[in-house]
Structure formats: C-alpha cells, structure tokens
Design an enzyme around this catalytic site. Structure first.
Site, PDB file in Angstrom:
ATOM      1  N   GLU A 438       0.355  -1.739  -0.274  1.00 27.58           N
ATOM      2  CA  GLU A 438      -0.282  -0.142   0.013  1.00 27.58           C
ATOM      3  C   GLU A 438       0.709   1.181  -0.048  1.00 27.58           C
ATOM      4  O   GLU A 438       0.797   2.363   0.864  1.00 27.58           O
ATOM      5  CB  GLU A 438      -0.773   0.113   1.342  1.00 27.58           C
ATOM      6  CG  GLU A 438      -1.697  -1.054   1.427  1.00 27.58           C
ATOM      7  CD  GLU A 438      -3.247  -0.798   2.049  1.00 27.58           C
ATOM      8  OE1 GLU A 438      -3.308  -0.140   2.980  1.00 27.58           O
ATOM      9  OE2 GLU A 438      -3.999  -1.814   2.236  1.00 27.58           O
ATOM     10  N   GLU A 514      -3.810  -9.175   1.007  1.00 32.31           N
ATOM     11  CA  GLU A 514      -5.214  -8.675   2.219  1.00 32.31           C
ATOM     12  C   GLU A 514      -6.091  -9.083   1.915  1.00 32.31           C
ATOM     13  O   GLU A 514      -6.873  -7.821   0.843  1.00 32.31           O
ATOM     14  CB  GLU A 514      -4.225  -7.786   2.093  1.00 32.31           C
ATOM     15  CG  GLU A 514      -3.790  -7.234   4.048  1.00 32.31           C
ATOM     16  CD  GLU A 514      -2.730  -5.545   3.653  1.00 32.31           C
ATOM     17  OE1 GLU A 514      -1.991  -5.810   3.775  1.00 32.31           O
ATOM     18  OE2 GLU A 514      -3.040  -4.563   5.012  1.00 32.31           O
TER      19      GLU A 514
HETATM   20  C1  GAL Z   1      -4.244  -2.463   5.464  1.00 24.08           C
HETATM   21  C2  GAL Z   1      -2.909  -2.385   5.691  1.00 24.08           C
HETATM   22  C3  GAL Z   1      -2.163  -3.062   6.725  1.00 24.08           C
HETATM   23  C4  GAL Z   1      -2.661  -3.493   8.333  1.00 24.08           C
HETATM   24  C5  GAL Z   1      -5.031  -3.078   7.408  1.00 24.08           C
HETATM   25  C6  GAL Z   1      -6.022  -3.355   8.622  1.00 24.08           C
HETATM   26  O1  GAL Z   1      -4.573  -1.771   4.785  1.00 24.08           O
HETATM   27  O2  GAL Z   1      -1.868  -2.961   4.328  1.00 24.08           O
HETATM   28  O3  GAL Z   1      -1.048  -2.960   6.702  1.00 24.08           O
HETATM   29  O4  GAL Z   1      -3.077  -1.958   8.439  1.00 24.08           O
HETATM   30  O5  GAL Z   1      -4.934  -2.141   6.540  1.00 24.08           O
HETATM   31  O6  GAL Z   1      -6.760  -3.209   7.899  1.00 24.08           O
END
Ligand code: GAL
Length: 824
Positions: A438, A514
C-alpha cells in the site's frame, strides 16, 4: 502466459544453512557463533559508550535476542501519534495512543560485549552478521565504527577482520535508535534477532555466497545449479577447487561434483543432478543439502552448506498458480513479526508453535508483512511446509508516517532489496517477493517508475521468482500502469473488483494480498448480532460473531465468494493470522487498546471462533464448532443467535434437547449463508447447546455440545509440549483454563492467576489475548480473559523436570511437568 514461462520456468531454491557451531567438520575451517550471552545494555544515549575502556559495569546484563521495550510499562504517551490515517479513509487527525503498542521503544539503546574470536590469527577472517537490529544500527569494534544499517528489519553483515586486535581483547558495541512516528505497528527495539560471529579462512565463501536453483525438474531427474562465490586474498596462487555433494534429508550423499576455479576471487558454477527427486510442497516439505568444500591445493579452506528444496511453480493467466504441476490457491495469512508476550525478540520455539497452529488451521502460505522476516521463520517454513511472500517495505518515497522508511528510501532501497533476496533466495518456501505494501507512491508522480526499478532489481538478483506488491488504491494503480507492470498484482480488500482488474490488467491473474480484516475479541459476543463497520463498544472489545469489519474491509465470507467464483484469483492472505502489538483498530483512539483485533488467533495464540471458519474451509479434517458460549445468566428467553462453523453441509441444533431446526449451507444468498450454519432466532435457556452434523448423504456424522458453566472451581492446564530441549531457549506454551466443577470452561472468568515454575525451567511470560489489558507480560500473575490465558515456560540449559503450578484464590490449583533433555 506471456512472460513467466520464460522468466520463471520451473523452480528451484535452497537455504543458506546456519552452520552449527561445534560441528567438528566445520570447527577447523568455519565457525558460526551466536553471540547470545553476556551482553551489557543501557537505554538512553551514552557518551563514549563505544570506547573499549568505557565502564559498563552498571549496565544491565542481557541475552540476545533482546527486545528492550517489551518489559513496558504500557503507557499511552509512548509514541503518542496525532495523525490522520489516510489508508483508513480518515478525514481528520486524531490522537492515537496505542498505534504502536504503547511500549517504550523510542529512543537510543547501547549494547556492549567482549568479542572473543576463536582461532583468530593472520589468514583468518571475521564477519559480524546481524539478522536484524531495531533500528539505525551503528556497529563499533574496539571503538571504531565498522558500519551502519538503518532499516531495522533487514539482515546485514560487516567484515571486521581489520578492526580486530591480533591478540585481543576485542570489544563490540552497537548503538541503536528508534524515532517516534516511524511505524504503524509495534516495531520492537534492540538486538531483537540473532547476532552471528563468523570466522573463516581468508579463502572462503562469503555470507549468502551461494545461489542454488533447480531449473529443470522431471520425475526422473532434477538439475541443480549452484553458483558459489569465493573470496580470496589478492595473489592467491594455489588452484582453488570446490567439491560439492548433495545429501538427502537423512544425510546420504546422492551425487558429487568437483570444479576448479580459474581465478580467485570468483564464482564457481556447478551443475548436479538428483535422480528421482522428491519434491518440496507444503504437504511434503522434503529438503536436501548441498555441502560445498573449498580447497586451495590440498588444503580444506571452507565448508559451506546450502539447504534447498526441489519444486517447480508457475503462474498462468486465467488458470492461476501451479505448484509441481498441481493447481492450488494460496490459503495464506499475513503476519507481523512480534511474538505477542515475547515482543519482537525472536524465538524459534515460539515461531514453531505459530506455524504448528497455522498448519492445524490448514493454512499453507504466509506473507511477511510488511518487512523481511527473521531467518528462523524462513527456515521453519521450509521445514514445516509454508509458501512465503517475503515482503520488503511499507513505504517508499512518499511517507505514511512522519519518520518512516521514506527518509532512507533513495539511499538504501536497493541495498535492502539485495540483502533480502540474497539471504532468502535459496529457500524453497519463498515463492514471491513483495516490493511493497500500500505504498502511497501508487498514485504519486514517479511511483510507477519506482515500482519498475524495484522490480528490476529483484529480477536481477533472482530471476526465478515473480514480484508482487499489495495495492489498496485500485483506481490509481490500475489506471496509471502501476498494477500492470507487476509480475503478480496483489490487491488489498478489493474482492468485488477482481473482475474489473481481470478486464483491465494484462496479467490475467491476481492475488488477494490482504483480505478480510475482520475484527473480534476471543470469546466476546455482542447483542443484538448485527453486521457493522468500525463498531465500537464501551469495553473496548469486538464481537466474535465475525460480522464486524473496518470501513475498508470485509467479512471472511465475502472474500470466499469471490475466491470460489474466480479461477484467476490466486488465493488470499488474511489480515492477520495472529493478533499483534499495535494497530488496535477499531479502537485506535481508545486507549488502553494497544494490540490488534484482526487475528484469527489472539495475541496469546489462542484460536478465536474465526479459526474454525477458516479451518472448515482450508483443512479437510472435520470441523464442527459452535458459538457463542452458553453461559448467559440474565439472557434467559432472549434471542441469542447460534452459528456453527463446519465443513459438513448440514446440521440440526438443539437447546436442552429441543430442536431449533436443520440448517444447510446454500450456494446462493448472503455470503454468510454459504459458509456458516446460522440459527438466528434461538432463545437462550441455560443447559445444553448441541449440534448434530449430517454428511451430504444425510447421515449423522458428528456432534458437538456446549454446556452452561457453573461457578469457577479449578484451573486446568494444557501444555502444547511436555518435552523441551534444555538449551535455555526452548518454550512450552501452557494454556490455563478456569473451569467449573464439571470441567466446563467458565467463559467470562477473569480470575487472577499466579504462576510458579520450579526445577529445570523458568517463567518467561504470560498473555491473555485481551487487547485492552495493561497487565505486564512478565509478571508471574495475570487475569484470565474470557476464562483463559497462556503461560510460557522456558527451559534452562540444565536437563531435568520443570514444574509449572498455576493457582488462584478460591480455585483448586493445577500443575504440569515438563521434561527437558540436553541438546544433542
Ligand atoms: C491494510 C494495511 C495493513 C493493516 C490493515 C488493517 O490497509 O496494509 O498493514 O493496516 O490495513 O486492516
């Protein structure tokens, strides 16, 4: 597909094996000594602390790995951040107390240690290898600075030969400094990973000096290609010869080759063939070792071991990922590096326990978010069978946090990537390299060319594996070419947009890099049961019905629908496997919350309900799990929905023998209805809650029953292991449960438990998984959270019996014995 077939044709790989100090064969020519004991430590900056004659007598004696901040105390003023988190769609800055864990990791720390270099004399070389040092390391030998390395997650080494006194004594000093607002989670502090002293001859293989690939694999034979660098003093005249043998896991020599080097220093290129190779996979983590002996004339100069696996993989447009020719989707989790109550101080037993729990979950992959992992994790992934995405950065040039990596990016990014790839490119577990998570450069001017440059660096250092990155800015990254240039595009929290990405991107595939970010507290249930985004409660807990998410994220089931529907989606990496210190979303502004709610398992490593939802999908072994617990005094007659996480298609629920009806998973309807069995109208009555599962043929195949618990009566202890190695490091994780007289868990018990360890072990830490508890992890007492906590018992270095006793006022106490035996 267009490009992988040529760039990533089969696979290959190995591990730079750490060489056991004390191995007789190595003893003469190579020693890898872990510098674990007799360190002196002082928090705060100290003038002259690198000088050999400085007196550190008043400093604390510590052993390394060491996390100086995990001992606390927790305080909301530690790294208090007033920030607007753009990634979380925040509109204004607010004060965030627990964002990085509320622990005292900011500031400077010094470590000092006498350095004894065995056998050091002319013709020998000495190297210090740091597996990771948090952060901004400056390393001094005998008062002179040897080198520095800012990024706290990377491994780095310095040749210290010219800094040593021929006859000693030598003094090693390390200065570390952590800035405020440098992280989005708890980074830890100090020499939190191992420090190695490597002593070799001057003719030797340098750190990470081999690169092993397996370019052709058939059922009959695997070609093993080995490039071995050799360093030698200028003018070395004796012909250098490298004899390499490949051994199987039992140590049997399978094949040998010998090559002569025309000029030193230089690189030996060798090819060997392993007949009828046994392929590495998560289910069959078969390993081989290449043992290379370097001779100058007839004299053995070095011996270097490279552990590797033989396996092929490919990514194919529209078809997905294939390992050893078999299609599969990644059943992955993202994990941060901390180990809960141990902080970031690396411990192989704690990592092994995490991986063992993830195996039980049915996971087969880990993304090491958002940085290089400890080498122990990579080796364990090889041994136990996990595929890894090894990730490098959370930001590039454009910052996410005020003092983050962006300040080093220009000068250090290439060096950091090179070390990452060189250290881990021989490991069969590593499948993908990630150049970032990100990163705001996704949409910043110049971001696309940075991505191209970083990907090119990684390809240059390892052309055998594709590169990915986790993207959150879908429109920008898909629109500007950022997503299109990556070998494997990774999207964070975008399941509904996978089809659009398929249509707009050339690769024909993508990863859920993710997913989910569902929040829950183990064993906590909120009523009424309604899905919600960013939901907060007065007790700083989140509901374990697994329906609460962030404004950018989803329930697990929403991701499952897309994963199951779309063959070109390569699998998912759930945020996160384990809860971690820091980032207590949705309670970022609500101290005392200071650890995450995202984990499938909590900070103590205890499974939340969600564990069984993923297990029912990922692990073919039967799962039949009921929630919530069934002890609700005061809820009599009130609607108390019951969910069952199971891989059986259908089940009937009974309350005190009375049927609540049969439920069957659907193939249409809400995502939850497809993956959970739900009885939404159950009225609570104390007694028994029982589920009877049916298989596809309609036959009863399993039952599960939960009873209303009476008052707390005794403690029950369940140890993950009762046999440890007496090495001063090994750990048993003992779960303490507060139970009623019948052995039911008292699901809301908060009894304060006391821990005593006698004999050949010591109390190391405890954790109860409550993200809002400020109890220190190292005190031998802690309150149970939702009836449970975990006690860590550490073996001493003397073999014997360790006995843990857990007691509590008004409860019958319990003990468990743990045998420790000497390391071989
Ligand atoms: C994502 C990020 C992670 C964590 C996660 C929580 O956007 O890459 O590091 O912050 O959100 O939902």
């Amino acid at each position: 597909m267009r490009f992988f077939s040529s760039l990533f044709p089969g696979l290959r790989v190995a591990v730079v094996l750490w060489l056991a100090a004390g191995d007789a064969a190595f003893g003469q020519v190579r020693q890898d000594i872990l510098l674990t004991t007799n360190w002196k430590f002082s928090k705060g900056d100290v003038v002259n602390a690198a000088a050999p004659d400085f007196s550190d007598a008043k400093w604390q004696t510590v052993s390394v790995p060491h996390d100086w901040a995990i001992y606390g105390p927790f305080d909301g003023n530690n790294d208090l951040q007033e920030v607007k988190i753009e990634q979380n769609n925040e509109k204004q800055a607010t004060l965030k107390a627990g964002r990085t864990g509320g622990l005292p990791f900011i500031g400077t720390g010094w470590y000092r240690r006498a350095l004894t270099v065995p056998g050091f004399k002319p013709g020998k070389r000495a190297v210090l290898l740091f597996d990771g040092a948090m952060s901004n390391a400056h390393v001094f030998v005998n008062g002179r600075e040897v080198g520095s390395w800012p990024y706290g997650y990377n491994s780095f080494s310095f040749d210290i030969t010219d800094f040593l006194k021929p006859t000693g004594p030598n003094l090693l000093a390390v200065r570390l400094q952590n800035q405020p607002e440098a992280s989005r989670w708890y980074p830890g502090a100090g020499l939190y990973r191992n420090v190695h002293l490597i002593v070799t001859n001057d003719v030797h293989v340098p750190v990470w000096g081999t690169y092993l690939t397996t370019p052709d694999i058939t059922a009959e034979a695997a070609k093993v290609t080995l490039k071995t660098q050799v360093e030698a003093p200028a003018g070395t005249r004796a012909p250098l010869r490298l004899q390499t043998e490949i051994r199987d896991a039992a140590g049997k020599v399978l094949t040998t080759t010998t090559t002569t080097l025309a000029a030193a220093p230089g690189t030996f290129e060798q090819q060997l063939v392993v007949a009828k190779p046994r392929l590495w996979s998560p289910e069959t983590p078969v390993l081989y070792t290449a043992v290379s002996r370097l001779y100058a004339g007839d004299e053995l100069k070095d011996e270097y071991r490279t552990r590797f696996g033989i396996r092929s993989f490919r990514f194919e447009a529209d078809k997905g990922f294939f390992l050893n020719g078999q299609p599969r989707k990644f059943r992955g989790v993202c994990n941060h590096h901390d180990l809960g109550p141990l902080g970031t101080a690396v411990n192989a037993a704690a990592l092994r326990r995490q991986l063992t729990l993830l195996k039980e979950l049915g996971a087969d992959a880990i993304r090491t978010t958002h940085n290089m992992p400890a080498p122990e994790l990579v080796s364990l992934a090889d041994e136990l069978g996990f595929m890894l995405i090894v990730e490098s950065f959370d930001e590039w040039k454009k910052p996410k946090v005020k003092n983050g990596y962006s300040q080093y990016f220009d000068q250090w990014a290439e060096k950091d990537l090179v070390n990452m790839v060189h250290r881990d490119r021989n490991h069969p577990s590593v499948i993908l390299w990630s150049i970032g998570n990100e990163v705001p450069d996704q949409w910043a001017p110049g971001g696309v060319s940075i991505a191209q440059r970083l990907q090119d660096i990684v390809h240059r250092e390892d052309p055998t594996r594709p590169v990915t990155a986790g993207m959150d800015q879908f429109d920008a990254a898909v629109g500007n070419g950022f997503a299109a240039l990556l070998d494997v595009p990774g999207f964070n929290y975008k399941p509904s947009r996978y089809p659009e990405a398929r249509a707009k991107l050339p690769q024909g595939m993508m990863l859920g890099s993710e997913t989910a970010s569902t929040v829950s507290s183990r064993g906590v249930y909120k009523f009424p049961v309604v899905p919600g985004k960013d939901k907060k409660y007065a007790d700083n807990q989140s509901s374990s019905y697994d329906l609460e998410v962030c404004n950018w994220s989803q329930t697990p089931d929403e991701e499952f629908v897309q994963q199951d529907a779309l063959p070109y989606v390569l699998g998912e990496f759930v945020w996160t496997g384990f809860d971690y210190l820091g980032e207590p979303t949705p309670y970022d502004e609500a101290w005392p919350s200071h650890s995450s709610y995202f984990g499938i398992l909590d900070l103590a490593g205890l499974p939340k309900d969600r564990f069984y939802l993923y297990k029912s999908r990922w692990n073919p072994a039967p799962t039949l799990h009921l929630l919530p617990h069934w002890t609700w005094p005061g809820r009599e007659g009130q609607t108390t929905p019951v969910y069952c996480y199971t891989n059986y298609p259908e089940a009937e629920l009974f309350v005190n023998g009375k049927s609540q009806g049969r439920q069957r998973k659907t193939t249409t309807g809400s995502p939850q209805a497809r993956y959970r069995l739900m009885w939404n109208e159950v009225k609570y009555a104390p007694g028994s809650l029982k589920v009877v599962a049916y298989n596809a043929a309609g036959k009863v195949v399993a039952t599960e029953e939960v009873h209303t618990a009476g008052p707390p009566h005794h403690v029950r202890l369940v140890a993950d292991r009762t046999k440890l190695t007496a090495d001063g490091q090994d750990l048993a994780f003992v779960t303490a449960r507060v139970e009623d007289a019948q052995g039911n868990l008292c699901p809301e018990a908060t009894n304060q438990l006391q821990f005593k360890v006698a004999g050949a072990g010591s109390f190391r830490a405890a954790a109860n998984g409550n993200p809002a508890s400020l109890e220190p992890f190292q005190e031998p007492r802690m309150k149970a959270f939702q009836g449970m906590l975990v006690v860590l018992v550490q073996a001493t270095d003397k073999a014997g019996t360790a006995q843990l006793t857990v007691s509590s006022a008004g409860l019958k106490s319990a003990s468990v014995s743990i045998q420790t035996t000497s390391a071989k």
